[in-house]
Write an enzyme that holds these catalytic residues in place. Structure first.
Site, PDB file in Angstrom:
ATOM      1  N   ASN A 189       0.838  -1.198   0.000  1.00 25.34           N
ATOM      2  CA  ASN A 189       0.000   0.000   0.000  1.00 25.34           C
ATOM      3  C   ASN A 189       0.879   1.256   0.000  1.00 25.34           C
ATOM      4  OD1 ASN A 189       0.618  -0.894   2.662  1.00 25.34           O
ATOM      5  ND2 ASN A 189      -0.980   0.387   3.550  1.00 25.34           N
ATOM      6  N   GLU A 207       0.326   5.205   0.765  1.00 26.13           N
ATOM      7  CA  GLU A 207      -0.601   6.240   1.236  1.00 26.13           C
ATOM      8  C   GLU A 207      -0.184   7.622   0.742  1.00 26.13           C
ATOM      9  OE1 GLU A 207      -2.224   4.006   5.240  1.00 26.13           O
ATOM     10  OE2 GLU A 207      -0.904   5.733   5.484  1.00 26.13           O
ATOM     11  N   ASN A 208      -1.087   8.558   0.939  1.00 24.21           N
ATOM     12  CA  ASN A 208      -0.839   9.921   0.473  1.00 24.21           C
ATOM     13  C   ASN A 208      -1.456  10.901   1.461  1.00 24.21           C
ATOM     14  OD1 ASN A 208      -1.686  12.458  -1.267  1.00 24.21           O
ATOM     15  ND2 ASN A 208      -0.041  11.421  -2.360  1.00 24.21           N
ATOM     16  N   ALA A 209      -0.809  12.064   1.620  1.00 25.61           N
ATOM     17  CA  ALA A 209      -1.290  13.078   2.564  1.00 25.61           C
ATOM     18  C   ALA A 209      -2.707  13.538   2.239  1.00 25.61           C
ATOM     19  CB  ALA A 209      -0.340  14.276   2.567  1.00 25.61           C
ATOM     20  N   CYS A 240      -3.956   0.790  -2.700  1.00 25.29           N
ATOM     21  CA  CYS A 240      -3.890  -0.430  -1.894  1.00 25.29           C
ATOM     22  C   CYS A 240      -2.829  -1.376  -2.464  1.00 25.29           C
ATOM     23  CB  CYS A 240      -5.230  -1.146  -1.890  1.00 25.29           C
ATOM     24  SG  CYS A 240      -6.575  -0.246  -1.101  1.00 25.29           S
ATOM     25  N   GLU A 272      -3.113  -4.555  -3.156  1.00 26.58           N
ATOM     26  CA  GLU A 272      -3.624  -5.451  -4.211  1.00 26.58           C
ATOM     27  C   GLU A 272      -3.600  -4.754  -5.568  1.00 26.58           C
ATOM     28  OE1 GLU A 272      -4.947  -4.612  -1.333  1.00 26.58           O
ATOM     29  OE2 GLU A 272      -6.296  -6.144  -0.529  1.00 26.58           O
ATOM     30  N   CYS A 320     -10.315  -4.520   0.315  1.00 26.79           N
ATOM     31  CA  CYS A 320     -11.400  -3.537   0.361  1.00 26.79           C
ATOM     32  C   CYS A 320     -12.302  -3.700  -0.869  1.00 26.79           C
ATOM     33  CB  CYS A 320     -10.829  -2.120   0.432  1.00 26.79           C
ATOM     34  SG  CYS A 320     -10.236  -1.480  -1.146  1.00 26.79           S
ATOM     35  N   CYS A 354     -10.707  -2.860  -4.282  1.00 27.40           N
ATOM     36  CA  CYS A 354      -9.771  -3.893  -4.746  1.00 27.40           C
ATOM     37  C   CYS A 354     -10.506  -5.147  -5.202  1.00 27.40           C
ATOM     38  CB  CYS A 354      -8.769  -4.240  -3.652  1.00 27.40           C
ATOM     39  SG  CYS A 354      -7.527  -2.941  -3.443  1.00 27.40           S
TER      40      CYS A 354
HETATM   41 ZN   LIG Z   1      -8.073  -2.018  -1.488  1.00 28.17          ZN
END
Ligand SMILES: [Zn+2]
Length: 167
Positions: free
Chosen positions: A67, A69-71, A78, A80, A112, A115
């Site tokens: 994964n 992430e971003n601010a 994700c 996957e 999720c 995904c």
């Molecule tokens: Zn996901």
């Protein structure tokens, strides 16, 4: 009217929980790959690290993803989708199996909804087995899973029944 349901995907695999030690070597390799790439997760906001791996056919090559992430949160990718996007961009669109590894205290970490739809896109009319294991913190990187660790053995058609797809 039941003929309108005929095109719906149906699970080809019964969902079970198996011990890691009983899985075949190709599944163990996939889970170990997902565990390894999880170490590279970029998750400064949630600190929830996820690794994923998909085995592509025809050459049995494994693509991995973590994964990212971003601010601004919504650009977050994700694990996957990272793995599958890497595979697609390398020319692979058919997958034999997938794996997801993360850690939550008392539950498997399941893909999720976004995904699930993303994986389903590449299932076509054939189910894709998905293996989900937990990354226990105090294990060595060389042996992150013990033989009696539980692994959820499911599939994309179990995870996303009656899914949207165009044919
Ligand atoms: Zn996901």
């Amino acid at each position: 009217m039941t003929h309108l349901l005929i095109g719906f995907s149906q699970p080809e695999i019964k969902e079970t929980v198996a011990n890691f030690g009983t899985l075949d070597a190709t599944v163990k390799e996939l889970l170990l790959s997902a565990h390894a790439v999880r170490q590279r997760a970029y998750a400064p906001y949630s600190n929830f690290k996820v690794g994923s791996a998909f085995r592509a056919t025809p050459s049995n090559i494994i693509f991995t993803g973590c994964n990212v992430e971003n601010a601004a949160f919504t650009p977050t990718a994700c694990a996957e989708r990272t793995a599958l996007t890497k595979a697609i961009s390398e020319g692979y669109q058919q997958f034999l199996s997938g794996a997801v590894v993360a850690y939550a205290p008392d539950v498997f970490t399941s893909p999720c909804g976004v995904c699930r739809q993303f994986i389903r896109e590449f299932a076509g009319s054939t189910d894709i087995p998905i293996f989900i294991a937990r990354a226990i913190a105090d294990r060595s990187l060389e042996q992150p899973f013990l033989d009696d660790d539980p692994v959820l053995c499911t599939s994309i058609f179990n995870l996303l029944p009656n899914s949207f797809h165009t044919y």
